[in-house]
Enzyme design. Structure first.
Site, PDB file in Angstrom:
ATOM      1  CB  SER A   1      -3.971   1.408 -52.344  1.00  0.00           C
ATOM      2  OG  SER A   1      -5.055   0.819 -51.656  1.00  0.00           O
TER       3      SER A   1
ATOM      4  CE  LYS B   1      -1.271  -0.980 -52.507  1.00  0.00           C
ATOM      5  NZ  LYS B   1      -1.269  -2.407 -52.607  1.00  0.00           N
TER       6      LYS B   1
ATOM      7  CG  HIS C   1      -2.448   0.943 -47.788  1.00  0.00           C
ATOM      8  ND1 HIS C   1      -2.971  -0.178 -48.414  1.00  0.00           N
ATOM      9  CD2 HIS C   1      -3.436   1.866 -47.837  1.00  0.00           C
ATOM     10  CE1 HIS C   1      -4.202   0.079 -48.817  1.00  0.00           C
ATOM     11  NE2 HIS C   1      -4.509   1.312 -48.475  1.00  0.00           N
ATOM     12  CG  ASN C   2      -1.626  -3.852 -49.218  1.00  0.00           C
ATOM     13  OD1 ASN C   2      -1.862  -2.682 -49.476  1.00  0.00           O
ATOM     14  ND2 ASN C   2      -1.673  -4.804 -50.118  1.00  0.00           N
TER      15      ASN C   2
ATOM     16  CD  GLU D   1      -6.411  -3.840 -47.788  1.00  0.00           C
ATOM     17  OE1 GLU D   1      -5.850  -2.882 -48.365  1.00  0.00           O
ATOM     18  OE2 GLU D   1      -6.655  -4.914 -48.364  1.00  0.00           O
TER      19      GLU D   1
HETATM   20  P1  NBP Z   1      -1.790  -9.993 -62.728  1.00  0.00           P
HETATM   21  O1  NBP Z   1      -1.031  -9.856 -61.481  1.00  0.00           O
HETATM   22  O2  NBP Z   1      -2.811 -11.052 -62.834  1.00  0.00           O
HETATM   23  O3  NBP Z   1      -0.737 -10.176 -63.932  1.00  0.00           O
HETATM   24  C1  NBP Z   1      -1.178 -10.372 -65.259  1.00  0.00           C
HETATM   25  C2  NBP Z   1      -0.356  -9.541 -66.206  1.00  0.00           C
HETATM   26  O4  NBP Z   1       1.047  -9.880 -66.085  1.00  0.00           O
HETATM   27  C3  NBP Z   1      -0.729  -9.800 -67.638  1.00  0.00           C
HETATM   28  O5  NBP Z   1      -0.636  -8.591 -68.343  1.00  0.00           O
HETATM   29  C4  NBP Z   1       0.345 -10.790 -68.074  1.00  0.00           C
HETATM   30  O6  NBP Z   1       0.551 -10.820 -69.443  1.00  0.00           O
HETATM   31  C5  NBP Z   1       1.524 -10.208 -67.387  1.00  0.00           C
HETATM   32  N1  NBP Z   1       2.684 -11.101 -67.322  1.00  0.00           N
HETATM   33  C6  NBP Z   1       2.877 -12.247 -66.622  1.00  0.00           C
HETATM   34 BR1  NBP Z   1       1.623 -13.044 -65.584  1.00  0.00          BR
HETATM   35  N2  NBP Z   1       4.073 -12.790 -66.796  1.00  0.00           N
HETATM   36  C7  NBP Z   1       4.703 -11.971 -67.644  1.00  0.00           C
HETATM   37  C8  NBP Z   1       5.982 -11.980 -68.235  1.00  0.00           C
HETATM   38  N3  NBP Z   1       6.876 -12.930 -67.919  1.00  0.00           N
HETATM   39  N4  NBP Z   1       6.309 -10.989 -69.084  1.00  0.00           N
HETATM   40  C9  NBP Z   1       5.432 -10.026 -69.383  1.00  0.00           C
HETATM   41  N5  NBP Z   1       4.191  -9.958 -68.855  1.00  0.00           N
HETATM   42  C10 NBP Z   1       3.831 -10.911 -68.004  1.00  0.00           C
HETATM   43  O7  NBP Z   1      -2.442  -8.585 -63.137  1.00  0.00           O
HETATM   44  P2  NBP Z   1      -3.297  -7.585 -62.240  1.00  0.00           P
HETATM   45  O8  NBP Z   1      -4.247  -8.318 -61.373  1.00  0.00           O
HETATM   46  O9  NBP Z   1      -3.793  -6.540 -63.164  1.00  0.00           O
HETATM   47  O10 NBP Z   1      -2.199  -6.929 -61.300  1.00  0.00           O
HETATM   48  C11 NBP Z   1      -1.099  -6.189 -61.777  1.00  0.00           C
HETATM   49  C12 NBP Z   1      -0.249  -5.763 -60.600  1.00  0.00           C
HETATM   50  O11 NBP Z   1      -1.023  -4.942 -59.754  1.00  0.00           O
HETATM   51  C13 NBP Z   1       0.243  -6.918 -59.728  1.00  0.00           C
HETATM   52  O12 NBP Z   1       1.537  -6.639 -59.267  1.00  0.00           O
HETATM   53  C14 NBP Z   1      -0.699  -6.952 -58.582  1.00  0.00           C
HETATM   54  O13 NBP Z   1      -0.112  -7.426 -57.391  1.00  0.00           O
HETATM   55  C15 NBP Z   1      -1.088  -5.519 -58.463  1.00  0.00           C
HETATM   56  N6  NBP Z   1      -2.486  -5.430 -57.992  1.00  0.00           N
HETATM   57  C16 NBP Z   1      -2.825  -4.477 -57.172  1.00  0.00           C
HETATM   58  C17 NBP Z   1      -4.112  -4.372 -56.734  1.00  0.00           C
HETATM   59  C18 NBP Z   1      -4.436  -3.301 -55.862  1.00  0.00           C
HETATM   60  O14 NBP Z   1      -5.452  -3.278 -55.209  1.00  0.00           O
HETATM   61  N7  NBP Z   1      -3.612  -2.345 -55.800  1.00  0.00           N
HETATM   62  C19 NBP Z   1      -5.115  -5.220 -57.142  1.00  0.00           C
HETATM   63  C20 NBP Z   1      -4.759  -6.179 -57.971  1.00  0.00           C
HETATM   64  C21 NBP Z   1      -3.442  -6.262 -58.389  1.00  0.00           C
HETATM   65  P3  NBP Z   1      -0.339 -11.842 -70.349  1.00  0.00           P
HETATM   66  O15 NBP Z   1      -1.636 -11.143 -70.575  1.00  0.00           O
HETATM   67  O16 NBP Z   1       0.470 -11.959 -71.597  1.00  0.00           O
HETATM   68  O17 NBP Z   1      -0.475 -13.113 -69.596  1.00  0.00           O
END
Ligand code: NBP
Length: 477
Positions: free
Chosen positions: A128, A182, A185-186, A189
């Site tokens: 988070s 988690k 937690h959300n 939130e």
């Molecule tokens: P995204 O959720 O937008 O995912 C993009 C990434 O996934 C890129 O690296 C993309 O590769 C890869 N990807 C996809 Br789409 N399909 C794929 C596949 N079939 N095989 C391999 N790679 C693949 O990224 P993010 O926003 O950085 O979030 C990452 C994780 O963290 C998610 O699960 C999200 O829910 C979580 N998250 C959490 C928070 C938080 O506050 N904790 C915030 C944001 C996200 P590419 O570059 O080749 O398209």
């Protein structure tokens, strides 16, 4: 030189997590499905630490020291499974695969069981704090085996947020425990944001205050028991003036709240577990209502009360809203912790509730002073039936209740929706009640469905022969 850990999936979250790891002196292997993201990271931030970029999954895995540790940071769902399928044939028994995405905990349970067959440690880790947290110190909630945490824990604890010398990362429990916590937690939130929104709406409608003035109130509240990241950023958002229109930004943002799904998951799980997380549910539904534009337009002319709230004492009103907010917030958190306890029992995770409050004190979106109080409550009594009966919480909510009731009653009179405040108050009164109308519900169920009932004065299960006059009841046992 080999890398201590690798990150695959280098969009905002993965990139920042990799930089955070490198800044803490770890050598980090890098991989992304499309090479461009890997190259961009090295080009933009390669000087921040030791990175080993890889252009294929084979190269990536080969660059890791053993036992290998890989963090997957890709889009949750199918992409996570796709990456796991690619990794598994390249890994060896004892290696650790971490999913740091927002996975549904049941997916994590499935993946953990599957990878265990390959003698691989699968760790579903809730992370988070958004992109800022990933870079500068998130709150990390890792599940999985104890063995996996021994190998991974020190690395994760080194990059997590830290409050008073304690890292905001601990082993939550087996398999899906981390992602479950988690998820809750959300959900909390969501509830917290809904309550903040209602407090804002009350001040705006009840007192006619401007967003900038309300920002000042939140800034003031942030110096007391309500001190939290969400209250702090509420002041920031409310104080922000839109450069284009010159209006408060909040007045030009469309009032339809969106969601990515973790709040909905929390409520779905709560329904399965039978835990009344009314605060979280109301928050999810309030967002849904806000998005129903067609219904809202159609309903705009429905009759409501006329006339204003007629507040005479502005300071007293602000104080009432603050107390109502705090009391409602206590209820929302109490419900969330109930859900964690219920999940922990149902899935045999043995989650330590006080530790969850501890690791949420920094790094994450719901970080707040208040979490120290929750930790203290569970330190005093680990099996507390509900946070509401803890000495501190029962006393503050008891003191707040008059204000809370005035606010909820006033809002109902005035026609202002406060689903969060009102449902929290009903929950509080529901728990307090010595008799609930559930007795009548049982009678009705027995009448139409012969579902039976239990009695307060006799053991056993009973059914009344409703159709046969003069035969009030028989024992079904
Ligand atoms: P995204 O959720 O937008 O995912 C993009 C990434 O996934 C890129 O690296 C993309 O590769 C890869 N990807 C996809 Br789409 N399909 C794929 C596949 N079939 N095989 C391999 N790679 C693949 O990224 P993010 O926003 O950085 O979030 C990452 C994780 O963290 C998610 O699960 C999200 O829910 C979580 N998250 C959490 C928070 C938080 O506050 N904790 C915030 C944001 C996200 P590419 O570059 O080749 O398209």
């Amino acid at each position: 030189e080999k890398a201590q850990i690798g990150v695959t999936g280098l969009a905002v979250m993965g990139r920042n997590l990799a930089r955070n790891l490198a800044r803490h002196g770890h050598t980090v292997a890098l991989h992304n499905r499309s090479q461009a993201r890997t190259d961009a990271l090295v080009a933009d931030h390669g000087d921040e630490g030791d990175f080993i970029p890889a252009s294929s999954m084979q190269e990536f895995v080969a660059s890791l020291e053993k036992p290998r540790r890989v963090i997957i940071m890709v889009k949750a769902g199918g992409p996570t499974d796709a990456v796991i399928d690619e990794l598994v044939p390249l890994m060896e028994p004892g290696d650790v695969i971490v999913d740091g995405g927002n996975a549904l905990f049941t997916d994590t349970r499935r993946r953990e069981a599957e990878l265990r067959k390959h003698e691989l440690n699968f760790v579903g880790a809730g992370i988070s704090g958004g992109e800022e947290g990933a870079l500068n110190g998130p709150s990390i909630m890792p599940g999985g085996s104890v063995e996996a945490y021994e190998s991974l824990g020190p690395l994760l604890e080194s990059i997590a947020a830290n409050v008073d010398g304690t890292p905001c990362c601990t082993h939550v429990g087996p398999d899906g425990a981390g992602h479950f916590v988690k998820m809750v937690h959300n959900g909390i939130e969501y509830a917290d944001m809904q309550l903040i929104g209602e407090a804002y709406d009350l001040l705006r409608s009840g007192l006619g205050m401007t967003p900038a003035e309300i920002a000042g109130v939140f800034r003031q509240w942030n110096t007391g028991d309500l001190e939290s990241y969400l209250v702090e950023i509420t002041a920031e958002v409310l104080g922000h003036v839109d450069a284009d229109s010159g209006k408060p930004l909040v007045d030009v943002i469309t009032d339809a709240a969106e969601q990515k799904g973790t709040g909905r998951w929390t409520v779905q799980s709560a329904l399965d577990l039978g835990v009344p997380v009314t605060g979280i549910a109301e928050a999810v539904f309030a967002r849904a209502l806000s998005g129903h534009a067609e219904q809202r337009v159609a309903a705009r002319e429905l009759p409501g009360p006329s006339g204003g709230w007629g507040v005479t004492d502005r300071d007293a009103f602000i104080s009432d809203v603050r107390e109502a907010l705090y009391a409602s917030k206590v209820v929302a958190y109490a419900q969330g912790f109930d859900q964690i306890r219920a999940g922990s029992q149902a899935y045999e995770w043995d989650v330590h509730l006080g530790e969850m409050a501890t690791i949420w004190r920094g790094g994450c979106i719901i970080r707040a002073r208040f979490l120290n109080r929750i930790r203290e409550a569970y330190d005093k009594q680990a099996d507390l039936p509900t946070l509401l009966v803890d000495d501190y919480f029962s006393s503050v909510v008891g003191q707040a209740q008059s204000a809370w009731r005035r606010v909820v009653a006033g809002a109902a009179q005035y026609g202002l929706p406060v689903p969060g405040f009102a449902s929290a108050l009903s929950y509080y009164d529901g728990l307090r009640a010595s008799r609930l109308p559930a007795a009548l519900t049982q009678g009705l169920r027995d009448f139409f469905g012969a579902h039976t009932y239990r009695r307060i004065d006799k053991d056993g299960t009973f059914h009344t022969l409703w159709a046969e006059e003069g035969r009030p009841e028989i024992s079904a046992d």
